[in-house]
Design an enzyme around this catalytic site. Sequence first.
Site, PDB file in Angstrom:
ATOM      1  N   LYS A 165      22.879  -8.194  -6.560  1.00  0.00           N
ATOM      2  CA  LYS A 165      23.252  -6.954  -7.245  1.00  0.00           C
ATOM      3  C   LYS A 165      22.529  -5.736  -6.649  1.00  0.00           C
ATOM      4  O   LYS A 165      21.589  -5.879  -5.892  1.00  0.00           O
ATOM      5  CB  LYS A 165      22.963  -7.083  -8.747  1.00  0.00           C
ATOM      6  CG  LYS A 165      23.679  -8.279  -9.395  1.00  0.00           C
ATOM      7  CD  LYS A 165      25.178  -8.250  -9.162  1.00  0.00           C
ATOM      8  CE  LYS A 165      25.943  -9.341  -9.901  1.00  0.00           C
ATOM      9  NZ  LYS A 165      25.675 -10.707  -9.446  1.00  0.00           N
TER      10      LYS A 165
HETATM   11  C1  LIG Z   1      31.082 -10.576 -13.466  1.00  0.00           C
HETATM   12  C2  LIG Z   1      29.858 -11.435 -13.499  1.00  0.00           C
HETATM   13  N1  LIG Z   1      29.354 -11.823 -14.677  1.00  0.00           N
HETATM   14  C3  LIG Z   1      28.243 -12.578 -14.749  1.00  0.00           C
HETATM   15  C4  LIG Z   1      27.584 -12.999 -13.626  1.00  0.00           C
HETATM   16  C5  LIG Z   1      26.362 -13.867 -13.764  1.00  0.00           C
HETATM   17  O1  LIG Z   1      25.207 -13.171 -13.419  1.00  0.00           O
HETATM   18  P1  LIG Z   1      23.784 -13.901 -13.378  1.00  0.00           P
HETATM   19  O2  LIG Z   1      23.679 -14.574 -12.036  1.00  0.00           O
HETATM   20  O3  LIG Z   1      22.778 -12.802 -13.542  1.00  0.00           O
HETATM   21  O4  LIG Z   1      23.745 -14.888 -14.485  1.00  0.00           O
HETATM   22  C6  LIG Z   1      28.062 -12.626 -12.362  1.00  0.00           C
HETATM   23  C7  LIG Z   1      27.368 -13.063 -11.161  1.00  0.00           C
HETATM   24  O5  LIG Z   1      27.531 -12.589 -10.081  1.00  0.00           O
HETATM   25  C8  LIG Z   1      29.238 -11.833 -12.292  1.00  0.00           C
HETATM   26  O6  LIG Z   1      29.768 -11.458 -11.112  1.00  0.00           O
END
Ligand SMILES: Cc1ncc(COP(=O)(O)O)c(C=O)c1O
Length: 374
Positions: A165
């Site tokens: 990110k």
């Molecule tokens: C749209 C979306 N939601 C949730 C997530 C999950 O994020 P995390 O890895 O912080 O759990 C991602 C991961 O890239 C994502 O693209």
Amino acid sequence: MRAAIANMQISGDGPFTRQVHALLERLVGAPKALLTTSCTHALEMAALLLEVGPGDEVILPSFTFVSTANAFVLRGARPVFVDIRPDTLNIDAALIEARITPRTKAIVVVHYAGVGCDMDAIAEIAGRHGIPIVEDNAHGLLGGYKGRPLGSFGALATLSFHETKNFTCGEGGALIINDARYVERAEIIREKGTNRSLFFRGQIDKYGWIDVGSSYLPSDLLAAFLLAQLESRDRIQAHRRQVWEGYRTALAPWAETAGAGLPYIPGDCQQAYHLFYLLLPSQAERQSLIHYLKRCGVSAVFHYLPLHISPMGQRFGGKAGDCPVTESVSDRLLRLPLYNDLSPDEQSRVVDGIKAFTAENGVSLGADAIDSRS
Ligand SMILES: Cc1ncc(COP(=O)(O)O)c(C=O)c1O
């Protein structure tokens, strides 16, 4: 991070976590932000807070990360997948209302690539049916819709600070709470189902087991890392914007002749510069380009596989053809390298590789192309 160690307080909710909370609340304009161990966990907290349970339904796009669905499926809900718009690749607001039933417990939207969903239309539908909105804003911190921050529209919103990110602490996330009714219980759920947060603030003299919950708070070491990232936000965003605009300028004429699509940013969206992608005319061309770029030393990757036709999605009745735009886009989308220290030379290598591929392979206008700007 040295200061966090010197503080002798590297567990959760230390001074750096509190600074990150205050900063996120200011940036999103939300009454409460809570750091979590991931966006996945923030989504799980959202499902708990909304009391999603067996037999409930949750509306969400099929073109998203598995966690957007899994967080609610974990509580026994059925995901109801809605197709995306061919231009922004965000949930198609015009398709939502037909999928609402008396069992619909939430509408979860994803601001893909940090470009806002059509929040006016979605909020109108959700408001009329009295259904809460959850914004999965994993991509979109600092993005906006009609001048208002992404993450400020839903009763709840989530952020990701995973290393992919714009701002990261390796693994991390946050729950943004816009509806203040959820604040007290959110603190309890995040602290193993106890009212320990009240105890630490000196508001009660002992804490105990109050509700269901888990351990969703990250170490203050990670909060310290994240705070430094967020304090550098202007520099990070300025560079990402430069890279993003560089791709657009360099590739717009190519896209025209190659029959490819580039990201579309509606005039009322202030994007977060999270992703730059191409939409190739066909899956075969996308795959050939991935291999070609790999030989040039460039790693370009596809993105989400449609959830409704994944093995798990099929268990909920999903089948090919249910979300045709998602299926087509998933086959044809290619993400280009976009990271904080990508140099102009490296970016030129990516652009030159794409152009050389088309020069060698000729121009093809695939029959299954969807004009991403239509
Ligand atoms: C749209 C979306 N939601 C949730 C997530 C999950 O994020 P995390 O890895 O912080 O759990 C991602 C991961 O890239 C994502 O693209």
